[in-house]
Design a protein around this motif. Structure first.
Motif, PDB file in Angstrom:
ATOM      1  N   GLU A  21     -22.117   7.941  10.456  1.00 53.78           N
ATOM      2  CA  GLU A  21     -21.785   9.284  10.008  1.00 53.78           C
ATOM      3  C   GLU A  21     -20.972   9.280   8.707  1.00 53.78           C
ATOM      4  O   GLU A  21     -21.259  10.049   7.791  1.00 53.78           O
ATOM      5  CB  GLU A  21     -20.979  10.005  11.095  1.00 53.78           C
ATOM      6  N   ASP A  22     -19.954   8.423   8.622  1.00 53.65           N
ATOM      7  CA  ASP A  22     -19.081   8.407   7.431  1.00 53.65           C
ATOM      8  C   ASP A  22     -18.617   6.978   7.160  1.00 53.65           C
ATOM      9  O   ASP A  22     -17.548   6.560   7.600  1.00 53.65           O
ATOM     10  CB  ASP A  22     -17.886   9.327   7.664  1.00 53.65           C
ATOM     11  N   PRO A  23     -19.409   6.200   6.420  1.00 56.28           N
ATOM     12  CA  PRO A  23     -19.062   4.797   6.191  1.00 56.28           C
ATOM     13  C   PRO A  23     -17.758   4.603   5.409  1.00 56.28           C
ATOM     14  O   PRO A  23     -17.018   3.675   5.667  1.00 56.28           O
ATOM     15  CB  PRO A  23     -20.236   4.239   5.402  1.00 56.28           C
ATOM     16  N   LYS A  24     -17.461   5.497   4.455  1.00 56.06           N
ATOM     17  CA  LYS A  24     -16.220   5.362   3.680  1.00 56.06           C
ATOM     18  C   LYS A  24     -14.995   5.510   4.581  1.00 56.06           C
ATOM     19  O   LYS A  24     -14.051   4.737   4.498  1.00 56.06           O
ATOM     20  CB  LYS A  24     -16.151   6.418   2.584  1.00 56.06           C
ATOM     21  N   PHE A  25     -15.025   6.521   5.422  1.00 61.47           N
ATOM     22  CA  PHE A  25     -13.910   6.759   6.328  1.00 61.47           C
ATOM     23  C   PHE A  25     -13.761   5.600   7.313  1.00 61.47           C
ATOM     24  O   PHE A  25     -12.648   5.154   7.592  1.00 61.47           O
ATOM     25  CB  PHE A  25     -14.120   8.077   7.075  1.00 61.47           C
ATOM     26  N   ALA A  26     -14.866   5.099   7.813  1.00 61.76           N
ATOM     27  CA  ALA A  26     -14.819   3.995   8.767  1.00 61.76           C
ATOM     28  C   ALA A  26     -14.237   2.739   8.126  1.00 61.76           C
ATOM     29  O   ALA A  26     -13.452   2.021   8.738  1.00 61.76           O
ATOM     30  CB  ALA A  26     -16.223   3.708   9.308  1.00 61.76           C
ATOM     31  N   THR A  27     -14.586   2.471   6.869  1.00 67.25           N
ATOM     32  CA  THR A  27     -14.048   1.297   6.178  1.00 67.25           C
ATOM     33  C   THR A  27     -12.552   1.468   5.943  1.00 67.25           C
ATOM     34  O   THR A  27     -11.801   0.502   6.003  1.00 67.25           O
ATOM     35  CB  THR A  27     -14.730   1.090   4.817  1.00 67.25           C
ATOM     36  N   ALA A  28     -12.121   2.685   5.672  1.00 70.56           N
ATOM     37  CA  ALA A  28     -10.698   2.928   5.453  1.00 70.56           C
ATOM     38  C   ALA A  28      -9.888   2.706   6.724  1.00 70.56           C
ATOM     39  O   ALA A  28      -8.715   2.352   6.666  1.00 70.56           O
ATOM     40  CB  ALA A  28     -10.488   4.342   4.943  1.00 70.56           C
ATOM     41  N   LEU A  29     -10.509   2.909   7.871  1.00 71.89           N
ATOM     42  CA  LEU A  29      -9.810   2.749   9.143  1.00 71.89           C
ATOM     43  C   LEU A  29      -9.749   1.309   9.638  1.00 71.89           C
ATOM     44  O   LEU A  29      -9.082   1.047  10.632  1.00 71.89           O
ATOM     45  CB  LEU A  29     -10.479   3.611  10.219  1.00 71.89           C
ATOM     46  N   GLU A  30     -10.391   0.392   8.957  1.00 76.38           N
ATOM     47  CA  GLU A  30     -10.438  -0.984   9.448  1.00 76.38           C
ATOM     48  C   GLU A  30      -9.068  -1.632   9.500  1.00 76.38           C
ATOM     49  O   GLU A  30      -8.815  -2.491  10.318  1.00 76.38           O
ATOM     50  CB  GLU A  30     -11.388  -1.828   8.596  1.00 76.38           C
ATOM     51  N   GLY A  31      -8.156  -1.265   8.614  1.00 76.50           N
ATOM     52  CA  GLY A  31      -6.800  -1.772   8.707  1.00 76.50           C
ATOM     53  C   GLY A  31      -6.482  -2.896   7.750  1.00 76.50           C
ATOM     54  O   GLY A  31      -5.334  -3.225   7.548  1.00 76.50           O
ATOM     55  N   SER A  32      -7.459  -3.532   7.157  1.00 76.35           N
ATOM     56  CA  SER A  32      -7.147  -4.632   6.255  1.00 76.35           C
ATOM     57  C   SER A  32      -6.452  -4.123   5.006  1.00 76.35           C
ATOM     58  O   SER A  32      -5.661  -4.830   4.400  1.00 76.35           O
ATOM     59  CB  SER A  32      -8.422  -5.385   5.888  1.00 76.35           C
ATOM     60  N   GLY A  33      -6.709  -2.891   4.597  1.00 77.44           N
ATOM     61  CA  GLY A  33      -6.054  -2.330   3.425  1.00 77.44           C
ATOM     62  C   GLY A  33      -4.553  -2.197   3.624  1.00 77.44           C
ATOM     63  O   GLY A  33      -3.768  -2.500   2.735  1.00 77.44           O
ATOM     64  N   LEU A  34      -4.132  -1.761   4.811  1.00 71.93           N
ATOM     65  CA  LEU A  34      -2.716  -1.629   5.111  1.00 71.93           C
ATOM     66  C   LEU A  34      -2.042  -2.988   5.113  1.00 71.93           C
ATOM     67  O   LEU A  34      -0.949  -3.154   4.587  1.00 71.93           O
ATOM     68  CB  LEU A  34      -2.520  -0.935   6.455  1.00 71.93           C
ATOM     69  N   ARG A  35      -2.713  -3.969   5.682  1.00 70.27           N
ATOM     70  CA  ARG A  35      -2.152  -5.315   5.730  1.00 70.27           C
ATOM     71  C   ARG A  35      -1.985  -5.873   4.321  1.00 70.27           C
ATOM     72  O   ARG A  35      -0.965  -6.461   3.984  1.00 70.27           O
ATOM     73  CB  ARG A  35      -3.060  -6.208   6.577  1.00 70.27           C
ATOM     74  N   THR A  36      -2.984  -5.662   3.457  1.00 68.61           N
ATOM     75  CA  THR A  36      -2.913  -6.140   2.081  1.00 68.61           C
ATOM     76  C   THR A  36      -1.814  -5.416   1.321  1.00 68.61           C
ATOM     77  O   THR A  36      -1.044  -6.042   0.588  1.00 68.61           O
ATOM     78  CB  THR A  36      -4.260  -5.923   1.371  1.00 68.61           C
ATOM     79  N   TYR A  37      -1.722  -4.107   1.503  1.00 67.14           N
ATOM     80  CA  TYR A  37      -0.679  -3.324   0.834  1.00 67.14           C
ATOM     81  C   TYR A  37       0.704  -3.799   1.255  1.00 67.14           C
ATOM     82  O   TYR A  37       1.589  -3.972   0.419  1.00 67.14           O
ATOM     83  CB  TYR A  37      -0.847  -1.839   1.159  1.00 67.14           C
ATOM     84  N   THR A  38       0.909  -4.020   2.542  1.00 68.65           N
ATOM     85  CA  THR A  38       2.205  -4.444   3.048  1.00 68.65           C
ATOM     86  C   THR A  38       2.555  -5.824   2.527  1.00 68.65           C
ATOM     87  O   THR A  38       3.690  -6.069   2.124  1.00 68.65           O
ATOM     88  CB  THR A  38       2.208  -4.424   4.586  1.00 68.65           C
ATOM     89  N   ARG A  39       1.583  -6.728   2.526  1.00 66.57           N
ATOM     90  CA  ARG A  39       1.829  -8.073   2.023  1.00 66.57           C
ATOM     91  C   ARG A  39       2.198  -8.027   0.543  1.00 66.57           C
ATOM     92  O   ARG A  39       3.135  -8.689   0.110  1.00 66.57           O
ATOM     93  CB  ARG A  39       0.587  -8.945   2.232  1.00 66.57           C
ATOM     94  N   ARG A  40       1.476  -7.226  -0.237  1.00 66.59           N
ATOM     95  CA  ARG A  40       1.770  -7.096  -1.664  1.00 66.59           C
ATOM     96  C   ARG A  40       3.164  -6.522  -1.876  1.00 66.59           C
ATOM     97  O   ARG A  40       3.918  -6.970  -2.741  1.00 66.59           O
ATOM     98  CB  ARG A  40       0.732  -6.206  -2.335  1.00 66.59           C
ATOM     99  N   ARG A  41       3.537  -5.551  -1.069  1.00 63.58           N
ATOM    100  CA  ARG A  41       4.869  -4.951  -1.186  1.00 63.58           C
ATOM    101  C   ARG A  41       5.958  -5.971  -0.887  1.00 63.58           C
ATOM    102  O   ARG A  41       6.988  -6.005  -1.574  1.00 63.58           O
ATOM    103  CB  ARG A  41       4.966  -3.772  -0.225  1.00 63.58           C
ATOM    104  N   VAL A  42       5.757  -6.803   0.104  1.00 68.22           N
ATOM    105  CA  VAL A  42       6.742  -7.827   0.434  1.00 68.22           C
ATOM    106  C   VAL A  42       6.852  -8.837  -0.699  1.00 68.22           C
ATOM    107  O   VAL A  42       7.959  -9.232  -1.087  1.00 68.22           O
ATOM    108  CB  VAL A  42       6.393  -8.515   1.778  1.00 68.22           C
ATOM    109  N   TYR A  43       5.730  -9.253  -1.276  1.00 69.49           N
ATOM    110  CA  TYR A  43       5.765 -10.198  -2.394  1.00 69.49           C
ATOM    111  C   TYR A  43       6.485  -9.595  -3.597  1.00 69.49           C
ATOM    112  O   TYR A  43       7.265 -10.279  -4.273  1.00 69.49           O
ATOM    113  CB  TYR A  43       4.358 -10.618  -2.805  1.00 69.49           C
ATOM    114  N   GLN A  44       6.244  -8.331  -3.879  1.00 72.53           N
ATOM    115  CA  GLN A  44       6.928  -7.681  -4.985  1.00 72.53           C
ATOM    116  C   GLN A  44       8.432  -7.589  -4.731  1.00 72.53           C
ATOM    117  O   GLN A  44       9.237  -7.766  -5.653  1.00 72.53           O
ATOM    118  CB  GLN A  44       6.356  -6.281  -5.219  1.00 72.53           C
TER     119      GLN A  44
END
Length: 98
Positions: A21-44
């Motif tokens: 039904e909505d592939p973009k929304f489903a990909t956003a919900l996978e969670g890897s983006g949040l993990r990458t964002y958090t890791r990048r924030r910690v490194y910064q």
């Protein structure tokens, strides 16, 4: 508590329907983006902490010239970055979690 076979099948069907039904929304919900964002924030924040140490040391070197405020700024940068690391680390999802 693991899911039963019926529950796993229902979940898989719901996932497939969401992707169809909505592939973009489903990909956003996978969670890897949040993990990458958090890791990048910690490194910064760690890099900022190192900059704070450099400012602290620079302020101590130039102490006789009346530039002690550089040390104060360095300490505040270190404190802020330490808070970011701790809060970012706590919010980071564990591997395998959604």
């Amino acid at each position: 508590m693991p899911l039963s076979e019926h529950e796993q099948r229902m979940l898989e069907q719901m996932e497939r329907a969401l992707y169809a039904e909505d592939p973009k929304f489903a990909t956003a919900l996978e969670g890897s983006g949040l993990r990458t964002y958090t890791r990048r924030r910690v490194y910064q924040a760690v890099a900022g902490f190192l900059v704070g140490i450099a400012l602290l040391m620079a302020g101590l070197v130039f102490y006789e010239d009346g530039l002690i405020w550089i040390s104060v700024v360095g300490f505040l940068v270190m404190l802020g970055c330490a808070v970011l690391v701790v809060t970012g680390w706590r919010k980071a999802p564990r591997p395998g979690e959604q």
